[in-house]
Design an enzyme around this catalytic site. Structure first.
Site, PDB file in Angstrom:
ATOM      1  CD  GLU A 138      23.003  18.145 -27.938  1.00 13.91           C
ATOM      2  OE1 GLU A 138      22.427  19.232 -28.246  1.00 13.91           O
ATOM      3  OE2 GLU A 138      22.510  17.477 -27.060  1.00 13.91           O
ATOM      4  CB  CYS A 179      23.371  23.613 -23.682  1.00 12.02           C
ATOM      5  SG  CYS A 179      24.332  22.220 -23.236  1.00 12.02           S
ATOM      6  CB  CYS A 209      25.697  19.919 -25.998  1.00 12.07           C
ATOM      7  SG  CYS A 209      24.975  18.988 -24.856  1.00 12.07           S
ATOM      8  CD  GLU A 217      -7.186  15.815 -11.259  1.00  9.39           C
ATOM      9  OE1 GLU A 217      -8.145  15.577 -10.992  1.00  9.39           O
ATOM     10  OE2 GLU A 217      -6.090  15.258 -11.540  1.00  9.39           O
ATOM     11  N   GLY A 234     -11.110  23.971  -7.977  1.00  6.41           N
ATOM     12  CA  GLY A 234     -12.502  23.678  -8.594  1.00  6.41           C
ATOM     13  C   GLY A 234     -12.811  24.979  -9.494  1.00  6.41           C
ATOM     14  CG  HIS A 236     -10.595  25.051 -13.336  1.00  2.09           C
ATOM     15  ND1 HIS A 236     -11.136  24.058 -12.872  1.00  2.09           N
ATOM     16  CD2 HIS A 236      -9.374  24.590 -13.694  1.00  2.09           C
ATOM     17  CE1 HIS A 236     -10.713  23.026 -13.076  1.00  2.09           C
ATOM     18  NE2 HIS A 236      -9.485  23.207 -13.409  1.00  2.09           N
TER      19      HIS A 236
END
Length: 355
Positions: free
Chosen positions: A56, A83, A92, A291, A293, A297
């Site tokens: 803004e 905000c 803002c 990524e 293993g 995951h």
């Protein structure tokens, strides 16, 4: 209050502007803003970087000198509620009120409890007309990572793996490349868009990865290594180079050779994934690409600590090995890269009570 075609056009412009700051705002949300007078754009801006002016304020500053008299009585569009609180920048909402703007159109309310509808209420108290909920689904999608950060206090977690046509992801003994060159290039692009890459001990021991972005113009993320018992040797790439790396371990005497290495030492009783994610978020990491293993995951999936998965389905044959994790969710995107197929899956269990 119903939206107009012009409202939706301007909000889409806000979304586009917001996306321009996507790699630079860290734990802040992407936000775009447009100021109009008689349906003519007189100013626009977006949140460019963490700690900098919000959208803004950028939009107000962008108004040309010859148009500044038009701000009083103008209309401002913002992709996220302005905000309410003072942080690194002043509120803002106060700047909008002081500017003389007469009406505000918002896509979604701010999930940060320091704002969360307070700015909308304050604007209305000052006689400013407010519309909210314009293209709300698109607005929610754009701040999904920020929402997770604010509501759960952890980074937005993205799971990533490549799998063979038999749904195997490796053999647990040696590095195996399944995806094609186009997919590998795409992964490097992903890496430059996120704050951190996370891997477990076995991925480092088997693959000895660099986990860097090797595109010449790209940035490399922070690497996060979960090495519970200190099994990784100091000669490993991740411990011997100078790229910023966070090592989470329970081993007090942990050896490494490279620079820019930080240890997070946990007690055995505190070795919990949610605890680790909270610690990473406290260090300014707003999103993580996991990524490997398979064990890491599967643990994240089991504990519900994932928000998006990016799965590369390849035509490479690997008849036996470690099966890819199973997850359920909503496929939000799919596309082909030569003979590889990329799926993006979203977790449907992310709470959304504030947006």
């Amino acid at each position: 209050m119903a939206s107009t075609i012009h409202d939706e056009m301007m909000m889409r412009r806000c979304f586009h502007l917001a996306s321009l700051g996507s790699y630079h705002v860290k734990t802040n949300p992407q936000v775009g803003s447009v100021i109009t007078r008689n349906e003519r754009i007189i100013g626009e801006g977006y949140h460019k970087k963490y700690g900098g002016a919000h959208a803004e304020i950028e939009a107000l500053r962008s108004v040309a000198l010859e148009d500044r008299h038009l701000i009083k009585g103008a209309h401002i569009y913002v992709s996220l509620e302005p905000c309410f609180h003072e942080g690194k920048t002043p509120p803002c909402v106060d700047a909008i009120i002081d500017s003389g703007i007469k009406s505000v159109t918002i896509s979604v309310k701010d999930p940060n409890t320091k704002t969360a509808g307070k700015s909308i209420a304050k604007l209305r108290e000052h006689g400013i007309e407010v519309k909210d909920g314009i293209l709300a689904d698109q607005g929610k999608s754009q701040i999904e990572k920020f929402f997770v950060n604010q509501q759960l206090g952890i980074p937005y977690v993205i799971l990533k793996w490549a799998q063979s046509k038999e749904r195997n992801i490796g053999n647990g003994k040696e590095p195996i490349w399944l995806s094609n060159e186009q997919s590998k290039l795409m992964v490097h692009r992903w890496r430059e868009e996120i704050d951190a890459i996370m891997v477990g001990t076995n991925t480092v021991l088997i693959d000895n990865p660099q986990l860097s972005n090797r595109r010449p113009q790209g940035r490399s993320p922070i690497r996060v290594v979960l090495d519970r018992h200190g099994r990784i040797q100091s000669e490993a790439y991740l411990l011997s180079d100078d790229q910023e790396t966070i090592i989470i371990t329970t081993k007090e005497k942990y050896e490494y050779k490279g620079l820019n290495k930080r240890l997070i030492l946990l007690k055995e009783d505190d070795w919990k994934l949610k605890t680790m994610l909270e610690l990473l978020y406290s260090k300014g990491i707003s999103n993580v690409l996991v990524e490997g293993g398979a064990s890491l995951h599967k643990s994240l999936i089991r504990e519900g600590l994932w928000h998006e998965a990016r799965i590369i389905e390849t035509q490479t044959s690997l008849p036996s090995g470690i099966k890819a994790p199973f997850l359920s969710g909503r496929i939000s995107d799919s596309f082909a890269l030569n003979h590889d197929k990329v799926l993006k899956i979203n977790n449907l269990n992310i709470p959304t009570q504030l947006i």
